[in-house]
Design a protein around this motif. Structure first.
Motif, short mmCIF file in Angstrom:
data_model
loop_
_atom_site.label_atom_id
_atom_site.label_comp_id
_atom_site.label_asym_id
_atom_site.label_seq_id
_atom_site.Cartn_x
_atom_site.Cartn_y
_atom_site.Cartn_z
N ASP A 13 29.39 2.87 0.01
CA ASP A 13 28.77 4.00 0.71
C ASP A 13 27.38 4.32 0.19
OD1 ASP A 13 30.51 5.09 2.76
OD2 ASP A 13 31.92 5.60 1.17
N THR A 14 26.55 4.84 1.09
CA THR A 14 25.32 5.53 0.73
C THR A 14 25.50 6.97 1.19
OG1 THR A 14 23.94 3.56 0.93
CG2 THR A 14 22.83 5.68 1.05
N LEU A 15 25.63 7.86 0.23
CA LEU A 15 25.93 9.27 0.50
C LEU A 15 24.68 10.11 0.37
CD1 LEU A 15 27.89 11.75 0.79
CD2 LEU A 15 28.15 11.64 -1.71
N LEU A 16 24.42 10.93 1.37
CA LEU A 16 23.34 11.91 1.31
C LEU A 16 23.95 13.29 1.04
CD1 LEU A 16 20.42 12.98 1.75
CD2 LEU A 16 20.98 13.14 4.21
N ILE A 17 23.49 13.94 -0.03
CA ILE A 17 23.93 15.29 -0.37
C ILE A 17 22.78 16.26 -0.15
CG2 ILE A 17 24.75 16.81 -2.21
CD1 ILE A 17 26.12 14.39 -3.46
N HIS A 18 22.97 17.23 0.72
CA HIS A 18 21.99 18.30 0.88
C HIS A 18 22.26 19.36 -0.19
CE1 HIS A 18 20.52 16.76 4.69
NE2 HIS A 18 21.74 16.78 5.21
N GLY A 19 21.26 19.64 -1.02
CA GLY A 19 21.43 20.64 -2.08
C GLY A 19 21.97 20.03 -3.35
N GLY A 20 21.33 18.97 -3.83
CA GLY A 20 21.86 18.24 -4.96
C GLY A 20 21.75 18.94 -6.30
N SER A 21 20.88 19.96 -6.41
CA SER A 21 20.68 20.59 -7.72
C SER A 21 21.56 21.80 -7.96
CB SER A 21 19.21 20.99 -7.90
OG SER A 21 18.85 22.00 -6.98
N GLY A 22 22.30 22.25 -6.94
CA GLY A 22 23.24 23.36 -7.12
C GLY A 22 24.48 22.90 -7.87
N ALA A 23 25.31 23.85 -8.23
CA ALA A 23 26.49 23.53 -9.04
C ALA A 23 27.43 22.57 -8.32
CB ALA A 23 27.23 24.81 -9.42
N VAL A 24 27.68 22.81 -7.03
CA VAL A 24 28.55 21.90 -6.27
C VAL A 24 27.84 20.57 -6.05
CG1 VAL A 24 29.81 21.54 -4.12
CG2 VAL A 24 29.74 23.82 -5.15
N GLY A 25 26.57 20.62 -5.72
CA GLY A 25 25.82 19.39 -5.50
C GLY A 25 25.80 18.50 -6.72
N GLN A 26 25.58 19.08 -7.89
CA GLN A 26 25.56 18.29 -9.12
C GLN A 26 26.91 17.63 -9.39
OE1 GLN A 26 23.77 19.85 -12.67
NE2 GLN A 26 22.33 21.14 -11.55
N ALA A 27 27.97 18.39 -9.17
CA ALA A 27 29.31 17.81 -9.36
C ALA A 27 29.58 16.71 -8.35
CB ALA A 27 30.37 18.90 -9.26
N ALA A 28 29.15 16.92 -7.10
CA ALA A 28 29.38 15.92 -6.06
C ALA A 28 28.62 14.63 -6.37
CB ALA A 28 28.98 16.46 -4.70
N ILE A 29 27.39 14.75 -6.86
CA ILE A 29 26.63 13.56 -7.25
C ILE A 29 27.43 12.76 -8.27
CG2 ILE A 29 24.62 12.75 -8.55
CD1 ILE A 29 23.04 15.09 -7.30
N GLN A 30 27.91 13.44 -9.29
CA GLN A 30 28.58 12.74 -10.38
C GLN A 30 29.88 12.08 -9.94
OE1 GLN A 30 27.99 14.78 -14.44
NE2 GLN A 30 27.66 16.44 -12.96
N PHE A 31 30.68 12.79 -9.13
CA PHE A 31 31.92 12.18 -8.65
C PHE A 31 31.63 10.97 -7.76
CE2 PHE A 31 33.96 16.54 -9.24
CZ PHE A 31 34.68 16.16 -10.36
N ALA A 32 30.61 11.09 -6.90
CA ALA A 32 30.28 9.98 -6.01
C ALA A 32 29.75 8.77 -6.78
CB ALA A 32 29.25 10.43 -4.97
N VAL A 33 28.92 9.02 -7.78
CA VAL A 33 28.40 7.93 -8.61
C VAL A 33 29.55 7.24 -9.34
CG1 VAL A 33 27.02 7.42 -10.67
CG2 VAL A 33 26.08 8.86 -8.86
N LEU A 34 30.50 8.03 -9.84
CA LEU A 34 31.66 7.43 -10.50
C LEU A 34 32.49 6.58 -9.54
CD1 LEU A 34 32.75 10.43 -12.75
CD2 LEU A 34 32.02 8.19 -13.55
N MET A 35 32.45 6.92 -8.25
CA MET A 35 33.13 6.11 -7.24
C MET A 35 32.36 4.83 -6.92
SD MET A 35 35.96 7.61 -6.33
CE MET A 35 36.79 9.21 -6.20
N GLY A 36 31.14 4.72 -7.45
CA GLY A 36 30.33 3.53 -7.21
C GLY A 36 29.36 3.65 -6.06
N ALA A 37 29.26 4.82 -5.44
CA ALA A 37 28.39 4.99 -4.28
C ALA A 37 26.92 5.11 -4.69
CB ALA A 37 28.80 6.24 -3.49
N ARG A 38 26.05 4.75 -3.77
CA ARG A 38 24.64 5.09 -3.89
C ARG A 38 24.48 6.51 -3.36
NH1 ARG A 38 19.50 2.86 -0.30
NH2 ARG A 38 17.88 3.87 -1.57
#
Length: 312
Positions: free
Chosen positions: A141-166
């Motif tokens: 996957d290539t995932l786009l997150i709107h609002g990456g610097s907020g608390a939820v956005g930061q957590a979502a980035i990390q979980f997605a990266v751990l899943m191997g996504a871009r």
């Protein structure tokens, strides 16, 4: 006696007041926790201002996420001892010096995880983890997150990266370094967003998660991704049906499924374990005394960086 923050009328931060009440008692399946840190979440402001409905006539207590030390264990509870350091989510009235928690939503904090870090996890990590699981994010996957610097956005980035996504994540220039440090490629907010995303990912993206709720982001998302089943918002839930996208709470009339609720709880032990082993990071912001809860909620509304924490 315990100190609690409560309010008796809908309004601004000035309606919050500190009251002294008898110490709570653990019922079956419950724990009593001496609170050391409390996470400040946007939902608390929305409830206080009437954006989200409240039950009954008040006074209402506020807050749901925190961390501290177990002082009593209720009947039928296994796996906890008095003195255990814990983090919890879903408590009623977590803005308090002592609180009752449900044992199934309370987790022992591993060594090296501070109370502030534990208190920062509940809603942000739970929302992010559930959204990433619900969208079925994978290493292709290539995932786009709107609002990456907020608390939820930061957590979502990390979980997605751990899943191997871009991961691509929209952010301000001031917060781009933080987003990058977490493993995402920062994309600037504002006019021309669609073009910048396509420039970074010419084959477009395969999933989109809106954690910002900014004007035009959902329309831009639909323009970028034809498969609307892989577009979700956690903020503009009321527009989910209108636009044919997924909405995970955020004002949606469609409740979370039992599986989605389970994932939100499951996120806590997952995030605690990742924190303890260095594979997850929480950006902590300013700390406020419990008696300054009004100032903490105002700072949260004004976009103060990092996870804001109350300390009894």
């Amino acid at each position: 006696m315990a100190q609690v923050v409560q309010f008796s009328q809908i309004g601004g931060p000035e309606v919050l007041e500190v009251a002294t009440v008898p110490d709570p008692v653990a019922g079956p399946g419950q724990l009593v926790v001496a609170v050391e840190a409390i996470g400040v979440n946007p939902i608390e402001r929305k409830l206080r201002t009437g954006v989200r409905p409240l039950p009954g006539d008040g006074p209402w207590r506020t807050g749901s996420d925190g961390a501290g030390t177990v002082t009593a264990v209720g009947v039928g509870v296994d796996g906890f001892r008095v003195g255990d350091p814990v983090a919890f989510l879903g408590a009623e009235g977590a803005y308090a010096s002592v609180v009752v928690t449900d044992a199934d939503k309370t987790f022992v904090r591993p060594e090296g995880v501070t109370a502030a870090q534990g208190a920062a996890l509940g809603i942000p990590a739970g929302t992010a983890y559930q959204a990433i699981r619900s969208l079925g994010i994978r290493d292709d996957d290539t995932l786009l997150i709107h609002g990456g610097s907020g608390a939820v956005g930061q957590a979502a980035i990390q979980f997605a990266v751990l899943m191997g996504a871009r991961v691509l994540a929209t952010t301000s220039d001031a917060r781009a370094e933080r987003v990058s440090d977490l493993g995402a490629e920062p994309i600037a907010y504002g006019d021309g967003l669609t073009g910048r995303v396509l420039e970074a990912a010419p084959d477009s993206v395969t999933a989109i998660l809106d954690c910002a709720g900014a004007d035009g982001v959902l329309e831009a998302s639909i323009e970028l991704l034809e498969d609307t089943s892989r577009i979700a918002t956690i903020v503009l839930g009321a527009r989910g049906d209108e636009l044919g996208i997924r909405a995970f709470s955020g004002g949606s009339a469609v409740p979370l499924t039992a599986q989605q609720q389970q994932w939100r709880t499951e996120a806590m032990p997952v995030a605690l374990a990742l924190l303890a082993t260095g594979y997850f990071d929480v950006e902590l912001g300013e700390q406020f005394a419990l008696t300054d809860a009004a100032a903490a909620q105002t700072a949260n509304e004004n976009g103060a960086p990092g996870k804001l924490i109350l300390v009894p």
